[in-house]
Design a protein around this motif. Sequence first.
Motif, PDB file in Angstrom:
ATOM      1  N   GLY A   1      23.333 -13.218   2.031  1.00 35.87           N
ATOM      2  CA  GLY A   1      24.667 -13.722   1.775  1.00 35.87           C
ATOM      3  C   GLY A   1      25.069 -13.609   0.314  1.00 35.87           C
ATOM      4  N   ILE A   2      26.369 -13.492   0.104  1.00 35.74           N
ATOM      5  CA  ILE A   2      26.965 -13.471  -1.227  1.00 35.74           C
ATOM      6  C   ILE A   2      27.878 -14.673  -1.323  1.00 35.74           C
ATOM      7  N   GLN A   3      27.540 -15.630  -2.177  1.00 36.54           N
ATOM      8  CA  GLN A   3      28.419 -16.791  -2.357  1.00 36.54           C
ATOM      9  C   GLN A   3      29.207 -16.607  -3.648  1.00 36.54           C
ATOM     10  N   PHE A   4      30.524 -16.507  -3.492  1.00 29.75           N
ATOM     11  CA  PHE A   4      31.396 -16.365  -4.643  1.00 29.75           C
ATOM     12  C   PHE A   4      31.670 -17.735  -5.253  1.00 29.75           C
ATOM     13  N   ARG A   5      31.912 -17.748  -6.538  1.00 29.76           N
ATOM     14  CA  ARG A   5      32.378 -18.971  -7.162  1.00 29.76           C
ATOM     15  C   ARG A   5      33.752 -19.323  -6.598  1.00 29.76           C
ATOM     16  N   PRO A   6      34.084 -20.614  -6.490  1.00 35.03           N
ATOM     17  CA  PRO A   6      35.446 -20.959  -6.095  1.00 35.03           C
ATOM     18  C   PRO A   6      36.437 -20.286  -7.047  1.00 35.03           C
ATOM     19  N   GLY A   7      37.276 -19.421  -6.512  1.00 36.18           N
ATOM     20  CA  GLY A   7      38.197 -18.641  -7.315  1.00 36.18           C
ATOM     21  C   GLY A   7      37.708 -17.246  -7.637  1.00 36.18           C
ATOM     22  N   GLY A   8      36.438 -16.929  -7.325  1.00 30.41           N
ATOM     23  CA  GLY A   8      35.858 -15.660  -7.726  1.00 30.41           C
ATOM     24  C   GLY A   8      35.996 -14.519  -6.740  1.00 30.41           C
ATOM     25  N   PHE A   9      36.468 -14.801  -5.533  1.00 33.58           N
ATOM     26  CA  PHE A   9      36.548 -13.743  -4.519  1.00 33.58           C
ATOM     27  C   PHE A   9      37.790 -12.871  -4.674  1.00 33.58           C
ATOM     28  N   ARG A  10      38.886 -13.444  -5.127  1.00 35.11           N
ATOM     29  CA  ARG A  10      40.174 -12.739  -5.141  1.00 35.11           C
ATOM     30  C   ARG A  10      40.125 -11.387  -5.876  1.00 35.11           C
ATOM     31  N   PRO A  11      39.415 -11.246  -7.018  1.00 36.20           N
ATOM     32  CA  PRO A  11      39.390  -9.937  -7.681  1.00 36.20           C
ATOM     33  C   PRO A  11      38.767  -8.825  -6.829  1.00 36.20           C
ATOM     34  N   PHE A  12      37.988  -9.177  -5.807  1.00 41.94           N
ATOM     35  CA  PHE A  12      37.382  -8.170  -4.941  1.00 41.94           C
ATOM     36  C   PHE A  12      38.284  -7.820  -3.760  1.00 41.94           C
ATOM     37  N   ALA A  13      39.259  -8.660  -3.489  1.00 36.44           N
ATOM     38  CA  ALA A  13      40.206  -8.424  -2.397  1.00 36.44           C
ATOM     39  C   ALA A  13      41.566  -8.922  -2.858  1.00 36.44           C
ATOM     40  N   PRO A  14      42.181  -8.242  -3.815  1.00 36.50           N
ATOM     41  CA  PRO A  14      43.380  -8.761  -4.480  1.00 36.50           C
ATOM     42  C   PRO A  14      44.652  -8.692  -3.651  1.00 36.50           C
ATOM     43  N   GLY A  15      44.604  -8.085  -2.498  1.00 41.58           N
ATOM     44  CA  GLY A  15      45.828  -7.842  -1.750  1.00 41.58           C
ATOM     45  C   GLY A  15      46.385  -9.023  -0.997  1.00 41.58           C
ATOM     46  N   ARG A  16      45.667 -10.138  -0.929  1.00 39.77           N
ATOM     47  CA  ARG A  16      46.156 -11.278  -0.169  1.00 39.77           C
ATOM     48  C   ARG A  16      45.600 -12.569  -0.756  1.00 39.77           C
ATOM     49  N   PRO A  17      46.304 -13.690  -0.590  1.00 43.09           N
ATOM     50  CA  PRO A  17      45.799 -14.960  -1.112  1.00 43.09           C
ATOM     51  C   PRO A  17      44.518 -15.371  -0.388  1.00 43.09           C
ATOM     52  N   VAL A  18      43.654 -16.055  -1.095  1.00 46.71           N
ATOM     53  CA  VAL A  18      42.367 -16.454  -0.510  1.00 46.71           C
ATOM     54  C   VAL A  18      42.570 -17.439   0.627  1.00 46.71           C
ATOM     55  N   SER A  19      43.684 -18.189   0.615  1.00 50.52           N
ATOM     56  CA  SER A  19      43.952 -19.113   1.714  1.00 50.52           C
ATOM     57  C   SER A  19      44.071 -18.397   3.051  1.00 50.52           C
ATOM     58  N   ASP A  20      44.381 -17.097   3.042  1.00 52.33           N
ATOM     59  CA  ASP A  20      44.441 -16.339   4.292  1.00 52.33           C
ATOM     60  C   ASP A  20      43.084 -16.269   4.985  1.00 52.33           C
ATOM     61  N   TRP A  21      42.006 -16.372   4.204  1.00 53.28           N
ATOM     62  CA  TRP A  21      40.660 -16.283   4.776  1.00 53.28           C
ATOM     63  C   TRP A  21      40.117 -17.643   5.202  1.00 53.28           C
ATOM     64  N   THR A  22      40.757 -18.725   4.748  1.00 50.07           N
ATOM     65  CA  THR A  22      40.218 -20.065   4.980  1.00 50.07           C
ATOM     66  C   THR A  22      40.102 -20.359   6.476  1.00 50.07           C
ATOM     67  N   GLY A  23      38.928 -20.844   6.861  1.00 47.04           N
ATOM     68  CA  GLY A  23      38.655 -21.149   8.263  1.00 47.04           C
ATOM     69  C   GLY A  23      38.403 -19.934   9.129  1.00 47.04           C
ATOM     70  N   GLN A  24      38.343 -18.735   8.513  1.00 43.85           N
ATOM     71  CA  GLN A  24      38.168 -17.498   9.257  1.00 43.85           C
ATOM     72  C   GLN A  24      36.782 -16.893   9.004  1.00 43.85           C
TER      73      GLN A  24
END
Length: 268
Positions: free
Chosen positions: A96-119
């Motif tokens: 597993g890769i655990q990103f810092r809170p706020g650290g994932f967006r630069p790897f997937a900049p096309g959408r807000p991170v809230s789109d992934w929440t609960g998914q």
Amino acid sequence: MAAPRRDHRGIVDAAGLLAQVRFRRREPAEPLRPYLEHYWLIDWDLTQPYASHVVPHPSVNIVFQQFAGQEPFAEIAGIGLELFTQKLEGRGRVCGIQFRPGGFRPFAPGRPVSDWTGQRIRFPEVPLDADPHVVLGPDDEDARVAALDAFLLGLAPEPDPQADLAMTLADRIRTDRTIRRVGDFARAEGLSVRVLQRLFAAYVGVGPKWVVLRYRIHEALERAETDRDVDWAALAADLGYADQAHLVRDFTATVGVPPTAYATQGVQ
């Protein structure tokens, strides 16, 4: 970035899990450290099924998984809003890769991170190219870590000052117990509540109040794991709750049992 932390916050019945599996945290390559908490590796070979439970961190994870009798797969796991349960049996492996809170967006900049929440969305349904066999195949642990490094470095994250700000603010919430009210926190940072909430939705995936509450529960869970005679009223006050009843309510809603019951018997 410091070395991977050694606590087990968020893991329900950490001692029980560690008796069943090999669990390690590993440090990523230097260019990735500003964005990541750590890599986490789990291997198991069980004669009886075992169910693990985790109170998720406010972090996105990318998880490469191999379960008995299944083809390996990878998925993006957005922030989990509820207790996560995973049944383990036979032989298996997870990287597993655990990103810092706020650290994932630069790897997937096309959408807000809230789109992934609960998914939890499997590759290739997400536009990140990775072969789970390459990551999970090597028996050598260093080779698995190197494969994770190569995968992330290939995504070439772009510097993002807003991501840096989100990571800084989320880390401040984690480490500063005096942060209890979003309005006070926003003013102290020179931001409006609305701007702070929008930043967290776009870059963390949940609101700042949720992050405050989740870290409180992690602290309470850790205390229950290490101290069977917790003074819950004192802990509630220390964590900023109005009273013990509020801590009990949040703990029970998140973990599934009241804190006193968990301290004596754990989650069944």
